[in-house]
Design an enzyme around this catalytic site. Structure first.
Site, PDB file in Angstrom:
ATOM      1  N   HIS A 305       0.848  -1.189   0.000  1.00  0.00           N
ATOM      2  CA  HIS A 305       0.000   0.000   0.000  1.00  0.00           C
ATOM      3  C   HIS A 305       0.881   1.237   0.000  1.00  0.00           C
ATOM      4  O   HIS A 305       1.945   1.229   0.615  1.00  0.00           O
ATOM      5  CB  HIS A 305      -0.912   0.015   1.238  1.00  0.00           C
ATOM      6  CG  HIS A 305      -2.040   0.965   1.116  1.00  0.00           C
ATOM      7  ND1 HIS A 305      -1.926   2.289   1.445  1.00  0.00           N
ATOM      8  CD2 HIS A 305      -3.301   0.785   0.659  1.00  0.00           C
ATOM      9  CE1 HIS A 305      -3.082   2.879   1.208  1.00  0.00           C
ATOM     10  NE2 HIS A 305      -3.932   2.010   0.731  1.00  0.00           N
ATOM     11  N   ASP A 362      -7.959  -5.489   0.196  1.00  0.00           N
ATOM     12  CA  ASP A 362      -8.459  -6.341  -0.883  1.00  0.00           C
ATOM     13  C   ASP A 362      -8.082  -7.807  -0.729  1.00  0.00           C
ATOM     14  O   ASP A 362      -8.607  -8.656  -1.441  1.00  0.00           O
ATOM     15  CB  ASP A 362      -7.930  -5.823  -2.241  1.00  0.00           C
ATOM     16  CG  ASP A 362      -8.496  -4.455  -2.555  1.00  0.00           C
ATOM     17  OD1 ASP A 362      -9.703  -4.286  -2.371  1.00  0.00           O
ATOM     18  OD2 ASP A 362      -7.727  -3.568  -2.939  1.00  0.00           O
TER      19      ASP A 362
END
Ligand code: ACO
Length: 428
Positions: A305, A362
């Site tokens: 991320h 996710d």
């Protein structure tokens, strides 16, 4: 601590103000940089650039903190429902019971879709991706519901319409893609229950509302509701800065979310896990090795991320929700076992440790959606419905900002020096 930084350039010293956020975050205000020094900054991917001052969402990537309007996302996932979190993000405070009831009534009142929009759906080729359809339909809403005059009341109506109709549009597109009859929204059902009912009810097998599934969907959407200046939200702000209508700005956000490095990662994770199961006989080590190989473009989807350099706090909740949903529904999903093993192997691997790569939201969300019966190609649409309150809150904040300016970055030109036009017959 100093409230400015000094920039020494070409023999001159310039002072640039340092601004401090409410959580102690600091940034250099360069809004007068070009005017005073002739310089611009260069920051590909905007990894060091703050595009705005915002009061909506706080995240700390080193500590794994995420708060909406000051409230930790863990508390919202545990105690709130999606419509309440939506109200919080858009209005800045939690609603009273009366305000929440009124908001729910408004959402119900606006849930129907103009019948003519159905013929629109019918015209899309069967293989169209639902994100493309959703983005087009959201833009089309403006034509079906044009605003008369931009007043605060009209904007509130537009916001409620979007929040309510996006859910109907998504379910409708699924039904039409399967060649089934559209199911209309029911005023007696909550936002999440209504969506599940519109997706799965049919005359042969009426859908039974399951409160555990409704709760899981509430959590899924709460966790996706905002994430400050990410790719799609920045797109909404940027497109909105040109003063387009809200539908067009949201439609651009949906398009930005579609990509596999952003919202499309939830679909990509399931595709990756399925491939590991079917083509690699469940061997996760092969994927970990591929992800480390710099000659191979493959990346572990659902890992890494831009901001989080530790475990994504949403991924922790999603993993717990995933375990809970599968247990309650008595489902055994082999992809969950593969995901857990993959996570374990990656988190012990020096490459992933050195690069601070942890599972993001996710990684487990697709398995929750599968358990709810959502088809894989609808996963990113589910993300989009969840992110809508954040997009709207950020759009509202940007258009109400007294320091609003059209978004218009600059560049460092590295192309050819001036050359003359060559007539076509003289070109070799
Ligand atoms: N697998 C393997 N290596 C990775 C991964 C990954 N998933 N993510 C980052 N890296 C490596 C890069 O190869 C790079 O290595 P290097 O410095 O040795 O060259 C380093 O980590 C930094 O990568 P960047 O791409 O510069 O990091 P950035 O902050 O730009 O990217 C991103 C963040 C796009 C999310 C990235 O981690 C990624 O591609 N992840 C997979 C896709 C994904 O899960 N996206 C969803 C993100 S959450 C969301 O948007 C909802």
């Amino acid at each position: 601590m100093s409230d400015h930084v000094k920039l020494i350039y070409d023999g001159k010293t310039y002072e640039l103000p340092v601004i401090t956020g409410s959580e102690g975050e600091k940034g250099i205000d360069i809004s007068a940089l070009r005017q005073t020094t002739g310089l611009i900054t260069l920051d590909p991917g905007f990894a060091n650039t703050g595009s705005c001052v915002s009061t909506i969402t706080f995240m700390n990537g080193e500590k794994g903190i995420l708060r909406y309007r000051g409230i930790p996302v863990e508390q919202l996932a545990e105690y709130s429902i999606f419509t309440e979190t939506t109200y919080l993000l858009i209005n800045g405070v939690l609603p009273t019971r009366k305000q929440l009831n009124q908001f729910s009534i408004l959402l119900n009142d606006n849930s129907l879709i103009h019948e003519d929009m159905q013929s629109f759906f019918q015209s899309f080729p069967r293989a169209s991706h639902p994100m493309g359809i959703l983005s087009s339909m959201v833009t089309a809403l403006r034509s079906f519901y044009p605003e008369i005059k931009i007043t605060e009341e009209e904007i509130n109506l537009m916001v409620t319409r979007l929040l309510s109709k996006i859910r109907t549009l998504a379910a409708m597109s699924y039904k039409i893609s399967r060649g089934h009859k559209v199911v209309y929204p029911r005023p007696d059902l909550s936002y999440c229950a209504n969506f599940l009912n519109m997706m799965f009810d049919n005359p042969v097998k009426p859908y039974q509302i399951d409160e555990d599934q409704v709760r899981a969907l509430n959590i899924f959407w709460i966790l996706h509701a905002d994430h400050e200046q990410n790719c799609s939200t920045s797109t909404v702000r940027m497109v909105g800065s040109g003063r387009v209508n809200l539908y067009a700005a949201i439609s651009a956000g949906i398009a930005a979310l579609w990509g596999p490095l952003h919202g499309g990662a939830n679909q990509a994770v399931i595709e990756m896990l399925t491939k590991i199961k079917e083509e690699d006989s469940g061997n996760v080590a092969k994927s970990v090795e591929r992800a480390k190989d710099k000659n191979d473009p493959f990346r572990l989807m659902g890992f890494g991320h831009r901001v989080y350099k530790t475990y994504d706090p949403r991924a922790k909740i999603m993993k717990k929700t995933c375990d809970g949903v599968l247990e309650k529904l008595k489902i055994s999903d082999p992809l969950l076992d593969i995901a857990k093993e993959l996570e374990e192997v990656a988190l012990k691997d020096n490459y992933f440790i050195d690069h601070n790569l942890y599972p993001n939201i996710d990684f487990y969300s697709g398995i929750v959606l599968r358990a709810l019966g959502i088809p894989t190609n609808m996963f990113t649409v589910m993300f989009a419905i969840g992110r809508l309150p954040g997009w709207i809150a950020q759009w509202k904040e940007s258009v109400d900002d007294p320091n609003w300016r059209l978004s218009r970055p600059r560049q460092i030109y590295a192309g050819p020096a001036p050359i003359d036009y060559v007539p076509i017959e003289d070109r070799i």
